[in-house]
Write a protein that holds these residues in place. Sequence first.
Motif, PDB file in Angstrom:
ATOM      1  N   PRO A 149      48.760  79.844  92.343  1.00 60.41           N
ATOM      2  CA  PRO A 149      50.007  79.791  91.567  1.00 60.41           C
ATOM      3  C   PRO A 149      50.944  78.724  92.154  1.00 60.41           C
ATOM      4  N   TYR A 173      45.069  87.147  85.898  1.00 63.82           N
ATOM      5  CA  TYR A 173      44.672  86.129  86.868  1.00 63.82           C
ATOM      6  C   TYR A 173      43.416  86.559  87.616  1.00 63.82           C
ATOM      7  N   PHE A 231      49.827  77.587  87.407  1.00 61.48           N
ATOM      8  CA  PHE A 231      48.814  77.511  88.453  1.00 61.48           C
ATOM      9  C   PHE A 231      48.366  76.067  88.602  1.00 61.48           C
ATOM     10  N   ARG A 284      53.827  81.937  96.677  1.00 58.75           N
ATOM     11  CA  ARG A 284      54.100  82.323  95.296  1.00 58.75           C
ATOM     12  C   ARG A 284      53.635  83.761  95.065  1.00 58.75           C
ATOM     13  N   ALA A 287      53.513  82.373  84.619  1.00 55.20           N
ATOM     14  CA  ALA A 287      53.277  81.781  85.926  1.00 55.20           C
ATOM     15  C   ALA A 287      52.391  80.579  85.718  1.00 55.20           C
ATOM     16  N   VAL A 303      52.598  86.839  92.563  1.00 53.54           N
ATOM     17  CA  VAL A 303      52.018  87.160  91.256  1.00 53.54           C
ATOM     18  C   VAL A 303      51.915  88.680  91.160  1.00 53.54           C
TER      19      VAL A 303
END
Length: 996
Positions: A910, A898, A925, A888, A923, A890
């Motif tokens: 994530p 984050y 998590f 993933r 997003a 980010v």
Amino acid sequence: MTATAATITILAIGAGARVGAANAASVISAANSGGVGPLAASTAALTLPAGFQLVDYPTGQSAYNLTNFAWLDDGGLLTSGKNGTITFLPPGGTAARVVGQVPSVRALGDHGFLGFAPANDYGSTGRVFVSYDKGDPAGTGFGMVEEWKALPADSPTSFTRVRTLVDGSQTSPQLAQLQRVHGIDSVVVAPDDTLFVSIGDDALNNGDPMTLRAQDLNQPYGKVLHLTPDGRGAPSNPFYSSAAPSSWRSMIYAYGFRNPFRFAPDPRSGVPHLGDVGWSTTEEVDTLVPGANGGWPCYEGPARTTFSTYSVCQALYAAGSARMPIWSYRHDESGVQAGAAVVGGVHYTGTSYPSQYRNSFFFGDYARHDLWTLATDTAGAMTRAPEAAGFATEAGGPVAFHTGPNGDVTYADLIGGTVRRLVYRAGNRAPVATFSSTTDAATRTVTFSAADSYDLDGDALTYSWDLGDGTTVTGLTVAHAYATADPMTVTLSVRDQLGAANTATATIYPDNHTPELTLTAPDPPTTYAVGDTVALSATATDAEDGPLTVSWDTSLLHCPFAGSCHLHPDAEPVAGPTYSKPFTDHGADTTMLVTARVVDSKGAAATTTYEAKPTLRTIAVNSPVAVNINGVTAASARVVAGSSVELAAPVTSTYWSFRSWSDGGTAAHATTMPNADLTLSTRYTTAIDTKYAAAGGSSSFLGSPTTPEYDIAGGRARNYMGGRLYWTAATGAHEAHGAILTKYLAAGGPAVHGFPTTDQVAVTAGLAVSFTKARIYWSSTTGARLVSGSILTKYLATGGPDRYGLPTTDVTAVTGGAYAYFTGGRSIFYSGTTGAHLVKGGILTKYLAAGGPAVRGFPTTDEIVVTAGLATYFTKARIYWSSTTGARLVSGSILTKYLATGGPDRYGLPTTDVTAVTGGAYAHFTGGRSIFYSGTTGAHLVYGGIRTRYASMGYQRSCLGFPTTDEYAISDGRRNLFAHGSITYLSSTHTTTASC
């Protein structure tokens, strides 16, 4: 062929110059094609600085025999001769007497009785330390250091041996004296009664490998020793061992010298200064310190020599430990920069010389007949260079220096057989009177010439003669017929413009006939190979005395370069009607002079000299690389037939490797020159040839050559049917072939990627060749791929093919950097700011799908472990991976939020990429957490029960819109504010309510 005496010549010299015999006579034989003729004498005049004069002292030693001397406290003078003759001149005396003869001296060439030094307690004991070559002139000698006594000490009449300190025949290894050059030299007594002894290399002058013993601390040659009074090594010596005090290593004070003939300690400090006689180019003056390596034969003066191919010299160059001379001068230049046989001198510590000479080191050059001075500090560093034109010229042949009466500098003149004292008296200097005379006995007519008289100040001179029979005349040259045959005492008076005068006197015999000397030489004329017998005969008669006995002297006339001719006495005189000796090996620039001499009862002498010239032949060498002949780099040389010729070919030279000489000798070997021209050749193979042969030649995978060897920038190469061989000095010879060679050439070859440093070698799952700037890997599935630069460095550091697979692409440039892909879903990306980093597996897949370096930038880390997963950081994003979430990505403000929240450690991994939605992005998590972002609200956390309620309403699509705060605490619960409302969680009821 014969030569017969014709006239009598008488030489008379006044005070202040060499004193000749009262009735010295010589026969001048005309030189002719047969080789019979005299040695030409120098006509140059003595020069000295203003105020200086030379005062000569007779020694009783013959010309070319005086080697050393010592002054007694009362002005008496002890001298030693090359043949071991010891004489004494009383204070104020006019004639010296022989007081002893040291037996078994090997007086040959430069060897003989050379070291002579009274003990510090000489006045009460008569002790004298000596060093000499003891043995048979026709064979081997041994270096000796002994103690003798001259008694009574104040006026010796005897000279007897007391004990031996060093016996070269009993040492291990022996101090054998095999040659006629560079033997055991000086002995010097230090103030603490220890002894310093110098020893030459006892090697031939032709590049003889025995010369290398000067660098061997277990050999005595080319060394200065420091001994206790009983002949053992001084405990303070740099290599001393208490377990072996009599070993050469324990005795050595300094090493690496060719012929450290004379040296003297500076009285201010005890630091010795030494003259080391040069080889083919350079003379040097050295300061000695314990353990110093003078560098010979690897260095001559400050320059490297042709011995540089030997490993001992290569090691010395690498260490940089050779001690350079404080002064050196070449053979082929003028003024002070000229000479051929430096003689270390003495420090002037008196007070009568001008101040600039106080504490100066006076030294000379035997071949050039000149003197110089230099100044040093107490540590031995030079503070004033020698005079540009010399201190004195034509000052005789200096061979030993010592402090004399009044602290004046004195030296032994080998040529004249006198000790010369350098005195200073300010003001006008008196001229020096000297005259020669030629007698016609039939008419009793004598012709006199004062042409050799001189004035050190350059003043004009007048000449007055008292001819002994009442006749007085003036003039430079006069002739007079005597009425009777009575002996006549003739006096020449010479006066300068300021009135200073000098006289010279000689007794002449107007009717005395010259002895008739007839020398029979080979007819037809001949030259000589080494070992050939020089056979001569001579007869002599005298009108008054009848038959006379002929004596024979042998010397070597050495002329290494123009203007440098000098004599080396070569043997003791012999008497008889015949002469027979083998022709000696002293080089192509040396003539053997054999002089027949007779003297009648009135002192008239006749001489004639036969010049035995060497038979010269040409040795030529055909070689692809430069070789040394007798220590000189040359393709050919004229050498003496029968002589030993040293040949030295380098074992390796650039791309050449030595294989053999045509005469079967090793790379460095000696051969005896035949009595004919000789051409030899060397056989070398190139490194490429050697490699090709080792690979199997034409039967190998390389096949037959298709080109000759050729030069390319930085190295060489050769093409074959099946590949190529490349060579450089740094890499050696290596091959490349097949697809790897094709890739190499297509990528730019040596000019771009350097030369191969390995052959083609097997690696995990394929093959490879390493180059100085790249590696090329090949497998049947990947083909040939080139990896270079920082990506190659990273690849190898990671484990290369063993751990990271084989490359499936070349290093490929992209905007801002480069990349290469490898088997197993691996890659390495590089930029100048981030360096090279590994990207692989699911993260690599995600990275490329997300746009790679063009969109996400370059990796700033390799794949690293994070809580519950893995991650790779990029300049514009991070990609996280776990087995449950997959890979993933980010980025942007959500990534910033984050990381500020604690990243994987506190907010999980994530479960989605950053996903764009209308007005913003989000997003999700692990653990029921999310981050939502909009340009107006920023990035905020939503998690737990509030996130569950937010999700049920449709997230940002609901009436609430994007969060404007993270979750925060309220009374009895938690709350998030949104753009259009809020969600509240009450702890007491465990309920969430939304308000829009």
